[in-house]
Design an enzyme around this catalytic site. Structure first.
Site, PDB file in Angstrom:
ATOM      1  N   GLU A  36       0.807  -1.221   0.000  1.00 33.90           N
ATOM      2  CA  GLU A  36       0.000   0.000   0.000  1.00 33.90           C
ATOM      3  C   GLU A  36       0.846   1.280   0.000  1.00 33.90           C
ATOM      4  O   GLU A  36       0.819   2.055   0.965  1.00 33.90           O
ATOM      5  CB  GLU A  36      -0.949   0.006   1.206  1.00 33.90           C
ATOM      6  CG  GLU A  36      -1.896  -1.184   1.233  1.00 33.90           C
ATOM      7  CD  GLU A  36      -2.839  -1.181   2.439  1.00 33.90           C
ATOM      8  OE1 GLU A  36      -2.738  -0.282   3.279  1.00 33.90           O
ATOM      9  OE2 GLU A  36      -3.680  -2.087   2.525  1.00 33.90           O
TER      10      GLU A  36
ATOM     11  N   GLU B 127      -5.098  -8.783   1.090  1.00 29.35           N
ATOM     12  CA  GLU B 127      -5.712  -8.446   2.382  1.00 29.35           C
ATOM     13  C   GLU B 127      -7.195  -8.227   2.178  1.00 29.35           C
ATOM     14  O   GLU B 127      -7.603  -7.570   1.211  1.00 29.35           O
ATOM     15  CB  GLU B 127      -5.153  -7.139   2.969  1.00 29.35           C
ATOM     16  CG  GLU B 127      -3.802  -7.244   3.592  1.00 29.35           C
ATOM     17  CD  GLU B 127      -3.357  -5.910   4.202  1.00 29.35           C
ATOM     18  OE1 GLU B 127      -4.214  -5.108   4.642  1.00 29.35           O
ATOM     19  OE2 GLU B 127      -2.140  -5.686   4.205  1.00 29.35           O
TER      20      GLU B 127
END
Ligand code: IFM
Length: 492
Positions: A178, A384
């Site tokens: 991220e 995720e």
């Protein structure tokens, strides 16, 4: 990714079965679980500094002890084995293996990961290793952090070292987790380490993270020619408030440029989008992009990691005023949306998780299908997905400690179903990792948010399987979506 509002997903009546070879895993990150922050030769990271700064994290929580995984890793491998997962996504702590971010390695840190990876392999669990999940060595931040090009070069050397030291133990090498958060939340909106509010530095960080990704992949492939490589992005699925409004469509475009295409553009298409450069021209001239950088950044990938939790709803702000910012990111600081002043982020209808995030499984299907259409040859993995809910332990009639987390079971069931729908629609999704194996340090929220399949007591570190863990074990062992009620211990 941009999106039109989607129809509500219809739950299928027959149990959904995933293709043979589909990988089921769970995910964690070093700073969130390891603890032992001052042990084994580990150096300080930006998250040590940030969390020890008063007012930065909820209740002043730090990752000093976290889940004590550094000492309890063997027990945690047992949990993974009992869960029956085929893979485990973990991150390496850069300051544990190379305390200053440059220079000599710390043999104790390297040994820790060698043992862990060996043990995973011995238990038949394939390690998906992320090199950077936000814990930059503090010394590198002191030299400018991700706003400094040198950090990207240091990252490539660290990646090379890890490829040499850990080699074939690693199933998939993921460069970054991220980078959206590392850049905008860390350098523009101050809610993540290093807690800076410098929009121009945030854009430089975007570029240097992208560059770090490309350089690292090159270095890993030089060391291990057959290495499988990846990056994990938290791509935003963005809805316009009014699908018929050209102004709202433009708001979607602006946010898509910053949140998504600032990373997919250089990494997958070989260029920064023109509209991103134009939208941010008041903040930066992007002169930190040097000749040859884009060629370095665009590396072939074996898989693209996608983290998905919630969706985003935007509206063009007409006539000025303070825009609403229900964007899912902590709003304590300045805006992470560099260069954007006329976009509102609207609250979405419920249900919501404990993070205040809306629950929209159909958004996951849409995101994966859109990605597949855009990058047809690129396999995808959901690296995720999960939910924070505050569930308390109880003692059942048989005297066993239980955590009845039906909301999490439901969330996972609906999202795994949504992944299945994407596969049915042709998306090449190969893996799903539940976030998270266990409750852990949720960054600026400290220990107040619990995402785990396994409950962790603080500070004892005691682990208790939640019902979602029993449910997930069934999914992992059968590859067929269990019913909500299939969340009981396997021996009952
Ligand atoms: O805990 C984080 C993780 O570190 C990165 N992705 C989102 C998770 C939940 O906020």
């Amino acid at each position: 990714m941009m999106s039109e509002p989607t129809e509500t997903q219809v739950a299928s009546s027959a149990p959904r079965t995933f293709p043979t070879g589909f990988v089921w895993g769970t995910a964690t990150a070093a700073y969130q679980i390891e603890g032992a922050a001052r042990e084994g030769g580990r150096g300080p990271s930006i998250w040590d500094t940030f969390s020890h700064t008063p007012g930065r994290t909820q209740d002043g929580d730090t990752g000093d002890a976290a889940c004590d995984h550094y000492h309890r890793w063997a027990e945690d491998v047992e949990h993974l084995t009992r869960l029956g997962v085929g893979a485990y996504r973990l991150s390496l702590s850069w300051p544990r293996v190379q305390p200053g971010g440059r220079g000599p390695l710390n043999p104790e840190g390297v040994t820790f990961y060698r043992r862990l990876l060996d043990s995973l392999r011995e238990h038949g669990i394939r390690p998906y290793v992320t090199l950077y999940h936000w814990d930059l060595p503090q010394e590198l931040e002191d030299a400018g952090g991700w706003a400094n090009r040198e950090t990207a070069l240091a990252f490539a050397e660290y990646a090379r070292h890890m490829a040499r030291e850990l080699g074939e133990r690693v199933e998939v090498w993921t460069t970054l987790n991220e980078p959206f958060c590392s850049s905008y939340l860390g350098y523009a909106s101050e809610v993540h380490a290093p807690g800076r509010t410098e929009p121009a530095a945030a854009l430089a960080a975007v570029h240097h993270l992208n560059l770090a990704h490309g350089l690292a992949i090159r270095a890993i492939r030089e060391e291990i020619p057959g290495a499988r490589t990846s990056v994990t992005l938290n791509l935003h699925l963005i809805h316009p408030a009014d699908p018929a409004s050209p102004a709202d469509a433009d708001a979607v475009r602006q946010i898509d440029a910053l949140a998504n295409r600032a990373f997919t553009g250089p990494m997958l298409d070989g260029a920064y989008p023109d509209d991103l450069l134009a939208d941010t021209a008041q903040v930066s001239d992007w002169s930190f992009v040097r000749e040859g950088d884009l060629e370095v950044i665009r590396q072939p990938l074996d898989v693209l990691g996608v983290n998905y939790y919630f969706t985003t709803l935007v509206r063009k702000l007409v006539g000025g005023g303070t825009p609403e910012r229900a964007d899912g990111h902590k709003t304590a600081g300045a805006s992470p949306w560099v260069g954007v002043t006329d976009v509102e982020f609207l609250p979405q209808p419920g249900p919501h998780t404990e993070m205040g995030w809306n629950i929209e499984p159909a958004g996951m299907t849409r995101l994966l299908v859109d990605l597949h259409r855009r990058y047809p040859g690129l396999p995808l993995a959901v690296t995720e997905n999960g939910a924070a809910f505050a569930d308390e332990p109880v003692v059942d009639a048989a005297g066993r400690r239980r955590v009845h987390d039906e909301r999490r079971v439901r969330y996972l069931r609906d999202h795994v179903d949504a992944v299945g729908a994407a596969v049915d629609a042709g998306a090449d999704v190969r893996a799903y990792f539940a976030w998270s194996l266990m409750d852990n340090f949720e960054w600026a929220y400290g220990y107040s948010k619990r995402f785990g399949l396994i409950r962790v007591e603080y500070p004892t570190g005691e682990r208790t399987w939640k019902d979602s863990a029993y449910w997930y074990a069934r999914l992992a062992s059968t590859g067929t979506l269990p019913a909500i009620a299939d969340a009981e211990p396997l021996d009952t």
